[in-house]
Every structure is written in structure tokens, then in C-alpha cells.
Design an enzyme around this catalytic site. Structure first.
Site, mmCIF file in Angstrom:
data_model
loop_
_atom_site.group_PDB
_atom_site.id
_atom_site.type_symbol
_atom_site.label_atom_id
_atom_site.label_comp_id
_atom_site.label_asym_id
_atom_site.label_seq_id
_atom_site.Cartn_x
_atom_site.Cartn_y
_atom_site.Cartn_z
ATOM 1 N N HIS A 113 0.828 -1.209 0.000
ATOM 2 C CA HIS A 113 0.000 0.000 0.000
ATOM 3 C C HIS A 113 0.861 1.258 0.000
ATOM 4 O O HIS A 113 0.582 2.226 -0.723
ATOM 5 C CB HIS A 113 -0.921 -0.028 1.224
ATOM 6 C CG HIS A 113 -1.733 1.206 1.408
ATOM 7 N ND1 HIS A 113 -1.433 2.157 2.366
ATOM 8 C CD2 HIS A 113 -2.828 1.673 0.754
ATOM 9 C CE1 HIS A 113 -2.308 3.134 2.299
ATOM 10 N NE2 HIS A 113 -3.166 2.869 1.333
ATOM 11 N N GLU A 120 2.284 1.819 -3.427
ATOM 12 C CA GLU A 120 1.250 2.374 -4.323
ATOM 13 C C GLU A 120 1.115 3.882 -4.122
ATOM 14 O O GLU A 120 0.969 4.644 -5.077
ATOM 15 C CB GLU A 120 -0.065 1.646 -4.063
ATOM 16 C CG GLU A 120 -1.293 2.243 -4.708
ATOM 17 C CD GLU A 120 -2.358 2.608 -3.688
ATOM 18 O OE1 GLU A 120 -2.763 3.790 -3.664
ATOM 19 O OE2 GLU A 120 -2.767 1.718 -2.915
ATOM 20 N N HIS A 121 1.179 4.337 -2.866
ATOM 21 C CA HIS A 121 1.142 5.773 -2.580
ATOM 22 C C HIS A 121 2.344 6.487 -3.179
ATOM 23 O O HIS A 121 2.241 7.623 -3.645
ATOM 24 C CB HIS A 121 1.134 6.011 -1.063
ATOM 25 C CG HIS A 121 -0.224 6.044 -0.460
ATOM 26 N ND1 HIS A 121 -0.740 7.146 0.177
ATOM 27 C CD2 HIS A 121 -1.190 5.098 -0.390
ATOM 28 C CE1 HIS A 121 -1.961 6.878 0.620
ATOM 29 N NE2 HIS A 121 -2.253 5.636 0.294
ATOM 30 N N GLU A 128 -4.377 8.293 7.435
ATOM 31 C CA GLU A 128 -5.333 7.343 6.869
ATOM 32 C C GLU A 128 -5.665 6.248 7.885
ATOM 33 O O GLU A 128 -6.831 5.856 8.037
ATOM 34 C CB GLU A 128 -4.750 6.725 5.591
ATOM 35 C CG GLU A 128 -5.702 5.823 4.840
ATOM 36 C CD GLU A 128 -5.110 5.270 3.552
ATOM 37 O OE1 GLU A 128 -5.812 4.478 2.883
ATOM 38 O OE2 GLU A 128 -3.959 5.611 3.207
#
Length: 412
Positions: A49, A52-53, A129
Site C-alpha cells: 500500500h 502504491e502511494h 489514513e
């Protein structure tokens, strides 16, 4: 239609999949990496993740701002998401800008630099987040549920990772992860829209030439455990997720039997749970069921929220509905569910964003494109007895339960 679908493999092994839709003006591009959260070891939790950021934060030839400006200059929509079993980078642009979009995407995948200052900034964003995730009861209860169902397994860990692991990631970690998983054999480029396959292959051969061959990534098999997980949190309502093991997505007949069961049981306003729990008894505003499928496992979940003092009654009524659906399913219920499922599938075929993802994920999982007509035939042939048998198999299995609320729930 099968004649609209084409596939090629580049010299380095990258799979190119296209679906021609000549009646649209845009193209939808998906680059699917066959790696996600369940491929991570303990030290890597959250890296898929995080990576991906970082994908849009600068390459050897483009800054993060230049990437954003170039996408905007071609009127493109771009984003990415991480799952347990894949990471997807997607772009949608007008057909005339397909080459430019692929140029940027190829640069991101092959030449991202993962600068220290960008890692530090994105770490703070992901921590926000995670905080937002933990403030949301719906997110938190499902995280607890998966922690319980797949205890101490990658499939039970949060895709977002934890502060303990995220804070340690450096440029070296990202480059090593890229080198291990982002190779030509583990990537699938799928494009749907007003395009010509041969032209796409020529463009991809040029732009993705530096991808190394590599091998397909693997993960530890999942083992459904079940059990209970409780979270004490001061909320206006108490929420529960009740779950059972169900089929993986490899067996399509069983998968679509489970989809139909979910629709009949808790998939809409005419479903049994909605009509009983909400409309008849007024026990919950939100109630429903859903099945999640993975390569080697699956979970059938029932979700509801209610007033604290009504939790036991809610749970009891859900169990009553479970008993009923293991005994009878009417022809009318099954027909409604089939129409819903077929309608969703057939209407989605008109969207190039759906087609691009569909052909890419089909091929990455099954090694072939499964025609919509094949799926519709499977749905059509399912009988009421199939649904009853599926319900009996699922609901006779080990129970998993997660509850979030303000009361002491240890005796529940």
C-alpha cells in the site's frame, strides 16, 4: 464478444490484454501487479500500500508535480489501489492520449526513485489514513473480524500496515520490493476502449522494455480459523459482523451460488434480512450480507448495527433467518437474485473501466478471459436446491464474530 479481445506477450514476458470498444471515445488502462498485502512478511506489513502511494511521487525524469501536471494536461484520471492479492494502477483518457498516458505509467512503474523526503511526507499521510480508519466503526469492526478469522496470517492483517513497520521503510525497502515483485511475469497491462491491439503492443514493447523477466509471486495459503473479537468503544450503536467460511473464487459454479445466496439473504431491500430485521422488526437501519472471495479461501459475512440493548435480540433473529434459508428458497427469490446478478454483469460490460479491469484480473487469476456469456450460463443453470445446499454448507461451518460497542461484551 470474444473477437474484440486480444492478448500478446512481449519479449520480456509482460502480458498485454486489450478489448476493443469502437463506440467509445476513451481508453481505460489497468496495470495489475500480482502482489498485495497477503504477499508481505511481518517486516513488510503495509509496504504494498505504501508503495502504491509512492508511485506518483517522482521518477528519474519527472517530479511528483510534473506527473500530476502531465496527467492533467491530457485530461486524464489516474489513481491506484491495493488489495490483499493485487495492486492496480489505473488511468482513463481519451483514445488520442493513450500513448502519452502509457508513457507516464511506464515511467512510474520502472523508474520511481522513492526520495527520502517523499517517503517521510507519505508516511504522515498514511498515518492519518490509519487514524481515520480507526475512527470509523465500520472499518474497525471489519479489521477486527479479519484479524480474528485469519489470526496471525497475512490475510488477517491490515492492508495499511502499522506504525511499527511503516516508519522503518526506506528507499532500499521499496526498490527491493519492486525488484522482487514488479517483474514482467508478475504484471498485466490491460486496456479497453477505442484502440488497436497491434499498436498497443508496439507502444508497450518500447515503453516497458526495461522490465526484467522474473517469476510470478507466491503467498502462504490461508487458513480460516473463526472465533470472536470484541472492541470496546463509546458509540451510539453496537455493530456486529457474523461470518462463516465460504468458497474461493477459483470454483466459479460455487462462487456464483454463493453470490446468489448473499443476494437472497441480505443483498438488497427485498432480501430476507432487510425485510425481517429492518422492515418487520425495526431492529436495525443497516443490515445485509456479503461474500468476499480470495484465491484459496472466502468469507460470508452478515453485518448489522442496532441499539445496545437490542443486540441479543438482533443476533437471535439473524440466527433464525439463517435456519430458514437452509430449509427453503423460493423460485421467485432465486429469479429476482439472478436478474440482479445478470443485470449488474451485463450493464458493467458497457463500461471500458470495468472491461479493462475484468480482462486483466481474469487473466492474472485464471490464465484466460472468461466470457460474460459463460458466467451468465453458470448463473442460469443454478437451481434453488443449489442455494439451499450452499447455505447448509456455509452456515454449518465454524462461526466468526466481531462486535464493536460501549458495553462489556465478553460474555456474549
Amino acid at each position: 464478444m470474444k473477437e474484440n479481445f486480444n492478448i500478446s506477450k512481449l519479449k520480456n514476458g509482460l502480458t498485454i490484454l486489450t478489448y476493443n470498444m469502437p463506440y467509445v471515445h476513451s481508453v481505460a488502462i489497468n496495470l495489475i501487479a500480482k502482489v498485495g498485502a497477503r504477499y508481505e512478511n511481518e517486516e513488510e506489513e503495509g509496504i504494498s500500500h505504501f508503495l502504491e502511494h509512492m508511485a506518483f511521487k517522482g521518477t528519474k525524469t519527472r517530479t511528483a508535480q510534473q506527473i500530476a501536471e502531465e496527467f492533467d494536461s491530457i485530461g486524464g484520471y489516474f489513481n491506484a489501489y491495493t488489495g490483499y492479492e493485487n495492486t492496480v494502477y489505473y488511468v482513463r483518457v481519451l483514445s488520442e492520449n493513450c500513448h502519452k498516458a502509457l508513457n507516464i505509467l511506464a515511467d512510474i512503474i520502472q523508474n520511481s526513485i522513492f526520495a527520502d523526503e517523499e517517503i517521510s511526507k507519505e508516511y504522515q499521510i498514511i498515518m492519518q489514513e490509519i487514524a481515520h480508519h480507526h475512527d470509523n466503526p465500520d472499518d474497525l469492526i471489519y479489521e477486527t473480524f479479519y484479524n480474528t478469522v485469519y489470526k496471525d496470517q497475512p490475510l488477517g492483517k491490515s492492508i495499511l500496515g502499522t506504525a511499527k513497520t511503516l516508519v522503518k521503510f526506506t528507499q532500499e525497502h521499496f526498490l527491493n520490493f519492486i525488484g522482487k515483485h514488479y517483474n514482467a511475469e508478475n504484471l498485466y497491462l490491460s486496456i479497453a476502449g477505442n484502440i488497436e491491439h497491434n499498436k498497443i503492443v508496439i507502444i508497450a514493447e518500447e515503453l516497458f522494455a526495461s522490465l526484467k523477466q522474473g517469476v510470478t509471486s507466491s503467498f502462504i495459503p490461508a487458513k480460516y480459523i473463526g472465533g470472536k473479537g470484541f472492541i470496546h468503544k463509546e458509540l451510539e450503536q453496537t455493530s456486529l459482523v457474523l461470518g462463516f467460511e465460504c468458497t474461493s473464487y477459483i470454483n466459479l459454479e460455487k462462487l456464483y451460488q454463493t453470490y446468489l445466496l448473499s443476494i437472497i439473504f441480505g443483498g438488497g431491500v427485498s432480501s430476507r434480512l432487510f425485510q425481517s430485521i429492518r422492515e418487520k422488526l425495526g431492529l436495525a437501519y443497516v443490515v445485509g450480507s456479503y461474500n468476499s472471495a480470495y484465491f484459496d479461501s472466502g468469507v460470508f459475512t452478515i453485518y448489522a448495527s442496532t441499539a445496545h440493548e437490542k443486540l441479543e435480540l438482533l443476533y437471535s433473529e439473524i440466527k433464525n433467518e439463517i435456519i430458514k434459508i437452509t430449509e427453503t428458497v423460493s423460485t421467485e427469490e432465486l429469479m429476482r437474485a439472478k436478474i440482479q446478478l445478470r443485470s449488474n454483469l451485463q450493464m458493467a460490460q458497457e463500461q471500458n473501466s470495468y472491461k479493462s479491469e475484468e480482462i486483466g484480473k481474469n487473466y492474472s487469476v485464471f490464465g484466460k478471459y472468461i466470457l460474460p456469456e459463460e458466467i451468465i450460463e453458470i448463473i442460469t443453470n443454478i437451481k434453488a436446491d443449489d442455494i439451499i445446499n450452499t447455505a447448509n454448507k456455509i452456515f454449518s461451518g465454524t462461526t466468526a464474530l466481531a462486535i464493536i460497542g460501549p458495553n462489556d461484551l465478553n460474555g456474549f
